[in-house]
Design a protein around this motif. Structure first.
Motif, PDB file in Angstrom:
ATOM      1  N   LEU A   1       5.217  23.332  21.269  1.00  0.00           N
ATOM      2  CA  LEU A   1       6.528  23.172  21.909  1.00  0.00           C
ATOM      3  C   LEU A   1       7.553  22.493  21.005  1.00  0.00           C
ATOM      4  O   LEU A   1       8.707  22.334  21.393  1.00  0.00           O
ATOM      5  N   GLY A   2       7.120  22.078  19.826  1.00  0.00           N
ATOM      6  CA  GLY A   2       8.051  21.441  18.911  1.00  0.00           C
ATOM      7  C   GLY A   2       8.421  20.027  19.295  1.00  0.00           C
ATOM      8  O   GLY A   2       9.557  19.590  19.058  1.00  0.00           O
ATOM      9  N   HIS A   3       7.458  19.296  19.878  1.00  0.00           N
ATOM     10  CA  HIS A   3       7.702  17.915  20.282  1.00  0.00           C
ATOM     11  C   HIS A   3       6.837  16.958  19.450  1.00  0.00           C
ATOM     12  O   HIS A   3       6.027  16.202  19.968  1.00  0.00           O
ATOM     13  N   ALA A   4       6.995  17.017  18.157  1.00  0.00           N
ATOM     14  CA  ALA A   4       6.193  16.171  17.265  1.00  0.00           C
ATOM     15  C   ALA A   4       6.357  14.700  17.619  1.00  0.00           C
ATOM     16  O   ALA A   4       7.470  14.217  17.804  1.00  0.00           O
ATOM     17  N   GLY A   5       5.228  14.005  17.735  1.00  0.00           N
ATOM     18  CA  GLY A   5       5.261  12.570  18.007  1.00  0.00           C
ATOM     19  C   GLY A   5       5.550  12.196  19.445  1.00  0.00           C
ATOM     20  O   GLY A   5       5.685  10.998  19.749  1.00  0.00           O
ATOM     21  N   ALA A   6       5.645  13.170  20.338  1.00  0.00           N
ATOM     22  CA  ALA A   6       5.956  12.859  21.740  1.00  0.00           C
ATOM     23  C   ALA A   6       4.850  12.031  22.368  1.00  0.00           C
ATOM     24  O   ALA A   6       3.657  12.228  22.096  1.00  0.00           O
ATOM     25  N   TRP A   7       5.234  11.087  23.217  1.00  0.00           N
ATOM     26  CA  TRP A   7       4.251  10.322  23.975  1.00  0.00           C
ATOM     27  C   TRP A   7       3.570  11.229  24.993  1.00  0.00           C
ATOM     28  O   TRP A   7       4.186  12.155  25.518  1.00  0.00           O
ATOM     29  N   ASN A   8       2.310  10.941  25.243  1.00  0.00           N
ATOM     30  CA  ASN A   8       1.517  11.705  26.211  1.00  0.00           C
ATOM     31  C   ASN A   8       1.171  10.763  27.360  1.00  0.00           C
ATOM     32  O   ASN A   8       0.388   9.824  27.197  1.00  0.00           O
ATOM     33  N   ALA A   9       1.782  11.012  28.526  1.00  0.00           N
ATOM     34  CA  ALA A   9       1.626  10.099  29.657  1.00  0.00           C
ATOM     35  C   ALA A   9       0.525  10.555  30.607  1.00  0.00           C
ATOM     36  O   ALA A   9       0.221  11.752  30.711  1.00  0.00           O
ATOM     37  N   ASP A  10      -0.040   9.579  31.312  1.00  0.00           N
ATOM     38  CA  ASP A  10      -0.970   9.874  32.402  1.00  0.00           C
ATOM     39  C   ASP A  10      -0.667   8.954  33.573  1.00  0.00           C
ATOM     40  O   ASP A  10       0.183   8.074  33.485  1.00  0.00           O
ATOM     41  N   GLY A  11      -1.376   9.178  34.688  1.00  0.00           N
ATOM     42  CA  GLY A  11      -1.164   8.372  35.886  1.00  0.00           C
ATOM     43  C   GLY A  11      -2.242   7.341  36.116  1.00  0.00           C
ATOM     44  O   GLY A  11      -2.408   6.859  37.248  1.00  0.00           O
ATOM     45  N   VAL A  12      -2.982   6.988  35.074  1.00  0.00           N
ATOM     46  CA  VAL A  12      -4.065   6.012  35.210  1.00  0.00           C
ATOM     47  C   VAL A  12      -3.504   4.663  35.657  1.00  0.00           C
ATOM     48  O   VAL A  12      -2.525   4.161  35.087  1.00  0.00           O
ATOM     49  N   ARG A  13      -4.155   4.086  36.676  1.00  0.00           N
ATOM     50  CA  ARG A  13      -3.731   2.792  37.199  1.00  0.00           C
ATOM     51  C   ARG A  13      -4.866   1.779  37.079  1.00  0.00           C
ATOM     52  O   ARG A  13      -6.024   2.079  37.393  1.00  0.00           O
ATOM     53  N   ALA A  14      -4.547   0.584  36.656  1.00  0.00           N
ATOM     54  CA  ALA A  14      -5.561  -0.451  36.481  1.00  0.00           C
ATOM     55  C   ALA A  14      -6.244  -0.804  37.792  1.00  0.00           C
ATOM     56  O   ALA A  14      -7.430  -1.145  37.815  1.00  0.00           O
ATOM     57  N   ALA A  15      -5.509  -0.717  38.900  1.00  0.00           N
ATOM     58  CA  ALA A  15      -6.060  -1.104  40.198  1.00  0.00           C
ATOM     59  C   ALA A  15      -6.983  -0.049  40.789  1.00  0.00           C
ATOM     60  O   ALA A  15      -7.600  -0.281  41.839  1.00  0.00           O
ATOM     61  N   ASP A  16      -7.103   1.098  40.120  1.00  0.00           N
ATOM     62  CA  ASP A  16      -7.872   2.206  40.683  1.00  0.00           C
ATOM     63  C   ASP A  16      -9.374   1.948  40.656  1.00  0.00           C
ATOM     64  O   ASP A  16     -10.101   2.406  41.535  1.00  0.00           O
ATOM     65  N   SER A  17      -9.857   1.213  39.642  1.00  0.00           N
ATOM     66  CA  SER A  17     -11.284   0.915  39.550  1.00  0.00           C
ATOM     67  C   SER A  17     -11.500  -0.205  38.542  1.00  0.00           C
ATOM     68  O   SER A  17     -10.645  -0.444  37.672  1.00  0.00           O
ATOM     69  N   PRO A  18     -12.629  -0.921  38.618  1.00  0.00           N
ATOM     70  CA  PRO A  18     -12.925  -1.962  37.636  1.00  0.00           C
ATOM     71  C   PRO A  18     -12.962  -1.426  36.207  1.00  0.00           C
ATOM     72  O   PRO A  18     -12.525  -2.113  35.271  1.00  0.00           O
ATOM     73  N   ASN A  19     -13.500  -0.224  36.023  1.00  0.00           N
ATOM     74  CA  ASN A  19     -13.579   0.354  34.682  1.00  0.00           C
ATOM     75  C   ASN A  19     -12.188   0.603  34.103  1.00  0.00           C
ATOM     76  O   ASN A  19     -11.946   0.352  32.916  1.00  0.00           O
ATOM     77  N   ARG A  20     -11.299   1.091  34.939  1.00  0.00           N
ATOM     78  CA  ARG A  20      -9.945   1.355  34.450  1.00  0.00           C
ATOM     79  C   ARG A  20      -9.193   0.054  34.163  1.00  0.00           C
ATOM     80  O   ARG A  20      -8.423  -0.027  33.220  1.00  0.00           O
ATOM     81  N   ARG A  21      -9.455  -0.959  34.983  1.00  0.00           N
ATOM     82  CA  ARG A  21      -8.831  -2.249  34.712  1.00  0.00           C
ATOM     83  C   ARG A  21      -9.322  -2.819  33.378  1.00  0.00           C
ATOM     84  O   ARG A  21      -8.535  -3.325  32.578  1.00  0.00           O
ATOM     85  N   MET A  22     -10.633  -2.706  33.134  1.00  0.00           N
ATOM     86  CA  MET A  22     -11.192  -3.198  31.882  1.00  0.00           C
ATOM     87  C   MET A  22     -10.619  -2.427  30.694  1.00  0.00           C
ATOM     88  O   MET A  22     -10.287  -3.013  29.659  1.00  0.00           O
TER      89      MET A  22
END
Length: 227
Positions: free
Chosen positions: A118-139
């Motif tokens: 798409l020609g978006h060199a260096g673009a940030w790649n976002a997700d919806g991960v939330r720390a409060a979703d699970s202990p593993n994600r918080r860690m």
């Protein structure tokens, strides 16, 4: 750690498009809504686990209309892994799959391919991960932080709680996919908790799954027999 609100403000100030891994789940929808509120141009991509499932495609098209934005649709890395591991495959397919030597791209490699295409060199790649979703994600969030420059990855609503997600959905009158009424979340695997509801609510899609994974029917048979 930097708040997600500040992260979104910084990305908005950069004025560049941001990729979003859009699973159609509540958190990825909330992430898109949050970025839209912040004035960030979102480039969403969806990764499908099984090609051509109607309930998935209908949902993806709904969100394209809702956000007035096309959603790139690509194979999920897990699809390649399932096939290469011969998951739910009959013996006669093994030689064909092994001969195909299917690649197993990482999430980072998928994002890099999208950036290049798409020609978006260096673009940030976002997700919806939330720390409060699970202990593993918080860690993981504590260990790596919500923003990883080395792979240009950012968890755009990392500090949101479920109440924040619900508020965003309500504020924008944005519904969840139909499958939330089937199994309480977006489609995410080939185990009984997903297969049996699909068999009941979307029999054509269940047959489509069996075209790709013929022995998946045994998972449903085994659990129903045990019950």
């Amino acid at each position: 750690m930097t708040s997600s609100e500040q992260i979104r403000a910084e990305l908005a100030a950069e004025g560049k498009p941001v990729l979003l891994g859009f699973s159609r789940g509540k958190d990825s929808i909330a992430a898109w809504l949050a970025m839209r509120e912040a004035g960030i141009e979102v480039v969403p991509y969806h990764l499908y686990l099984v090609p051509g499932l109607r309930f998935i495609e209908d949902s993806r098209k709904f969100y394209e209309d809702f956000f007035q934005t096309p959603i790139l649709n690509l194979p999920h890395p897990t699809l390649y892994r399932w096939l290469n591991s011969l998951l739910f495959q009959p013996p006669e397919r093994a030689a064909v799959i092994e001969a195909a030597q299917l690649p197993e791209p990482t999430y980072e490699e998928v994002a890099d391919m999208i950036r290049e295409d798409l020609g978006h060199a260096g673009a940030w790649n976002a997700d919806g991960v939330r720390a409060a979703d699970s202990p593993n994600r918080r860690m993981a969030m504590v260990t790596h932080g919500p923003k990883r420059d080395s792979v240009r990855k950012v968890s755009i609503v990392w500090d949101w709680r479920i109440a924040d997600v619900r508020d965003a959905l309500k504020r924008h009158n944005c519904p969840l996919p139909e499958e939330y009424t089937w199994f309480g979340r977006s489609f995410d695997g080939l185990d009984f908790r997903f297969l049996d509801p699909i068999r009941q609510h979307a029999p054509d899609d269940y047959e489509r799954i069996l075209q790709w994974f013929p022995l998946a029917d045994l998972e449903v048979f085994r659990r129903n027999l045990a019950a």
